[in-house]
Design a protein around this motif. Structure first.
Motif, PDB file in Angstrom:
ATOM      1  N   ARG A 454       0.818  -1.204   0.000  1.00 13.23           N
ATOM      2  CA  ARG A 454       0.000   0.000   0.000  1.00 13.23           C
ATOM      3  C   ARG A 454       0.858   1.263   0.000  1.00 13.23           C
ATOM      4  O   ARG A 454       2.034   1.238   0.355  1.00 13.23           O
ATOM      5  N   ARG A 456       0.497   5.720   0.676  1.00  5.68           N
ATOM      6  CA  ARG A 456      -0.380   6.718   1.281  1.00  5.68           C
ATOM      7  C   ARG A 456      -0.437   7.970   0.415  1.00  5.68           C
ATOM      8  O   ARG A 456       0.581   8.427  -0.101  1.00  5.68           O
ATOM      9  N   ALA A 499      -6.408  12.049   4.042  1.00  4.08           N
ATOM     10  CA  ALA A 499      -5.381  11.085   3.668  1.00  4.08           C
ATOM     11  C   ALA A 499      -6.004   9.708   3.553  1.00  4.08           C
ATOM     12  O   ALA A 499      -7.015   9.424   4.195  1.00  4.08           O
ATOM     13  N   THR A 501      -5.105   5.336   1.977  1.00  4.28           N
ATOM     14  CA  THR A 501      -4.128   4.445   1.364  1.00  4.28           C
ATOM     15  C   THR A 501      -4.744   3.786   0.125  1.00  4.28           C
ATOM     16  O   THR A 501      -5.945   3.550   0.067  1.00  4.28           O
ATOM     17  N   LYS A 534       0.843  -1.324   6.078  1.00  5.14           N
ATOM     18  CA  LYS A 534      -0.292  -1.278   6.995  1.00  5.14           C
ATOM     19  C   LYS A 534      -0.326  -2.558   7.809  1.00  5.14           C
ATOM     20  O   LYS A 534      -0.263  -3.650   7.259  1.00  5.14           O
ATOM     21  N   MET A 565      -0.610   6.635  10.843  1.00  2.35           N
ATOM     22  CA  MET A 565      -2.057   6.805  10.664  1.00  2.35           C
ATOM     23  C   MET A 565      -2.719   5.695  11.475  1.00  2.35           C
ATOM     24  O   MET A 565      -2.155   4.611  11.602  1.00  2.35           O
ATOM     25  N   VAL A 576      -0.664   2.590  10.097  1.00  2.00           N
ATOM     26  CA  VAL A 576       0.341   2.743   9.046  1.00  2.00           C
ATOM     27  C   VAL A 576       1.684   2.987   9.712  1.00  2.00           C
ATOM     28  O   VAL A 576       1.788   3.808  10.633  1.00  2.00           O
TER      29      VAL A 576
END
Ligand code: ADP
Ligand code: ASP
Ligand code: MG
Length: 609
Positions: A454, A456, A499, A501, A534, A565, A576
């Protein structure tokens, strides 16, 4: 006599010896008096090899959207060859051992899909040809991962070939099981079943004898690649009994429990209604801490103090801030714990510039299955709220639920808007309960998953007015980009930061799409970070215990891992972290919840490397 679908993944059919081992298991199943349909993947790492070949011959330049679409069509034609090799070989092996068998590809069976190359969803599977061959006493060996589209002129299956997306043969197997009304769909792989985490990272991960479909859906969509999440979606919607077992062992494996008994429509297998209900919770207060220092241990200190006083934190959101080195954290709690929570929060010396409390809030949620893979659903929710003039203050997404915190005074209007948009009833969610006599014995955290694929994206200086989240999402929906962990900063100014992902593979596409609209929509910079991962915990029993998120944050803080996050839902918490700390993060969290057993799990296909 039972009708059984057996799916064998790539490692289970990696070479001639493995194909013969699979042949023997199929024969045994037939000899025990069952009818068997087999779904297979490409041998070993064949698909990876084909993808690499394609990349090596296609020019590596910035492609237009048309060029991407043209390449995706040929990619599907290429990738389906992998599974075709396996079906032919396995069928030959069965025939040579005296077991009548027939191999069929997706087109021959008529696995009919939507026309989206490389990520097609299944519309329906024709059961007739499979059933006719079974009636002749044959084992039917079907290529997973592939289908054909409908011819728009005739409405009949065309010759245009599609694939379902990487890992998709699990989904083929469960779809076929639903279509032929099989008694069970067995997924054979290289681990003994669903484990508390990936044994390639934590060898002493433990087996789960059963897992609810909600937990499995979250785990799979949060990175546990043992099952394709869409296969669990179908199993849940159609009440398909499903289990995961090792093709090396005779052990029973893990059963995936589902509360459903076939409510789906077999003519639109994967495009059924995905929003089932809407619910609203007025028993919420929002506390936000603005501009707290961004270093390990802050979230842990905050949530541990709240947990120590028995405060049940519901949603937690931590957003990145434009200003380097500071973060915002917001969370919601029940109304009756406000006084205590406020005292605890204000007395902490964690350097927040401001603590705000808002008791005029409500949480509105849409509940269903498979919402993350359909970016249009969240966008539609946000749009319908925006059209009703309702501002969204916090967003939390999960595979089975999308929740927005709004002003309580907007509650009635919000419900009306969402009911209109999705044509759904207001109801409380029917969760998949854990089938255990003694629920308190079940660990609140059942699995830990890691998703290293992932990236961001943060959209800065987004005007704080209704409709902005929806507009941003719409740009991504248009390009079929799925996103999760959508978080908004809790600013005291008139601009927010949003924000989220996305899959790393979609990062460039997403960045281009968002930058194009910055001026029109009035937001600022779009910043991207591909160097994150993540890590998530999942457990259906988590809601019955407070302090679970705090323990996860503490474990990370003790290992000096910064959380960048946070997003939570009832049955999961995701953080995150920097990618280079991802595996360590997974290990310390697994350890924190005492999930390891005393025996290392063998992964036979990993040993061979
Ligand atoms: P197949 O080729 O059979 O489809 P996959 O490689 O797709 O198999 O999935 C099996 C792998 O999933 C395992 O080898 C393991 O490394 C990984 N995995 C990740 N998380 C889990 C988990 N929670 N339980 C079991 N396996 C997991
Ligand atoms: N062969 C495909 C892949 O590697 C599909 C699958 O194995 O499920 O993604
Ligand atoms: Mg797989």
């Amino acid at each position: 006599m039972a009708l059984i679908v057996q799916k064998y993944g790539g490692s289970s059919v990696a070479d001639a010896d493995r194909i013969k081992a699979v042949r023997d298991r199929i024969k045994q199943t037939v000899c025990a008096g069952n009818q068997v349909v087999v779904v297979v993947s490409a041998m070993g790492k064949t698909t990876d090899g084909l993808v690499a070949l394609a990349e090596s011959v296609s020019a590596n330049h910035d492609q237009t959207l048309n060029e991407i679409a043209a390449k995706e069509r040929e990619m599907d034609l290429l990738l389906v060859t992998g599974e075709q090799v396996t079906i032919a070989l396995l069928s030959m092996a069965l025939q040579a051992a005296g077991q009548p068998a027939i191999a069929m590809n997706g087109s021959q069976v008529r696995v009919v899909t939507e026309p989206n190359h490389t990520r097609a969803r299944i519309l329906y599977v024709e059961p007739d040809r499979i059933k006719a061959e079974l009636a002749l006493g044959k084992v039917v060996v079907i290529a997973g991962f592939q289908g054909v589209t409908l011819d728009p002129a005739t409405g009949l299956p065309s010759s245009e070939i599609t694939t379902l997306g990487r890992g998709g043969s699990d989904t083929s197997a469960v779809a076929i099981a639903a279509a032929i009304e099989a008694d069970i769909c067995e997924i054979y792989t290289d681990v003994p079943g669903i484990l508390t985490t990936d044994p390639r990272i934590v060898p002493k991960a433990q087996m789960l004898t059963e897992i609810t479909c909600d937990e499995m859906l979250e785990l799979a969509s949060l990175g546990a690649k043992v099952l394709h999440p869409r296969s669990v979606e179908i199993a849940r919607n159609f009440g398909v009994r499903m289990c995961v077992r090792s093709s090396w062992l005779d052990d029973a494996g893990t059963v995936i429990t589902s509360p459903r008994i076939g409510t789906g429509n077999l003519k639109s297998l994967e495009v059924n209604r995905f929003v089932e209900t809407v619910s609203i919770d007025y028993d919420q207060v929002k506390i936000a801490l603005l501009q707290i220092p961004d270093h390990p241990g802050i979230a842990s200190q905050l949530f541990k103090s709240l947990a120590d006083r028995g405060i049940n934190v519901d949603l937690i959101i931590q957003a990145v801030q434009e200003t380097e080195g500071v973060n915002d954290i917001a969370f919601t709690i029940p109304q009756n714990q406000l006084q205590l929570a406020e005292v605890v929060t204000r007395s902490l010396e964690i350097g927040a510039s401001l603590v705000t409390v808002d008791s005029n809030v409500a949480k509105i949620s849409i509940i269903g299955v498979g919402m993350i893979g359909r970016p249009g659903v969240a966008a539609q929710m946000f749009t319908s709220l925006a059209e009703a003039g309702i501002n969204i203050q916090m967003i939390s997404t999960s595979e089975i639920k999308i929740s927005c915190v709004i002003a309580a005074t907007d509650g009635e209007n919000a419900i009306a808007a969402i009911q209109k948009a999705f044509d759904v009833k207001v109801r409380s969610h029917q969760a998949c309960e854990i089938n255990s006599e003694n629920i308190s014995d079940i660990s609140p955290v059942r699995g830990v998953a890691l998703d290293r694929n992932r990236a961001r994206i943060a959209v800065q200086q987004v005007p704080d007015r209704p409709g902005m989240a929806a507009k941003i999402l719409e740009q991504l929906v248009e390009h079929n980009i799925s996103l999760d962990m959508i978080v908004q900063s809790q600013s005291d100014r008139d601009v927010n930061e949003i924000a989220f992902t996305v899959a790393i593979a979609d990062l460039a596409k997403a960045e281009t799409a968002l930058k194009q609209y910055a001026k029109v929509l009035g937001y600022g910079e779009v910043s991207c970070d591909g160097d994150i991962s993540k890590v998530s915990i999942v457990g259906a029993n988590m809601i019955h215990q407070s302090g679970i998120a705090a323990r996860m944050f503490s474990a990370l803080a003790d290992a000096n891992i910064n959380i960048e996050m946070i997003a939570t839902s009832e049955i999961k918490v995701s953080c995150v972290v920097r990618d280079h700390q991802a595996e360590q993060a997974l290990k310390v969290i697994h350890q924190e919840f005492n999930l390891s057993g005393d025996r290392a799990i063998e992964v036979p296909s990993a040993l061979k490397k």
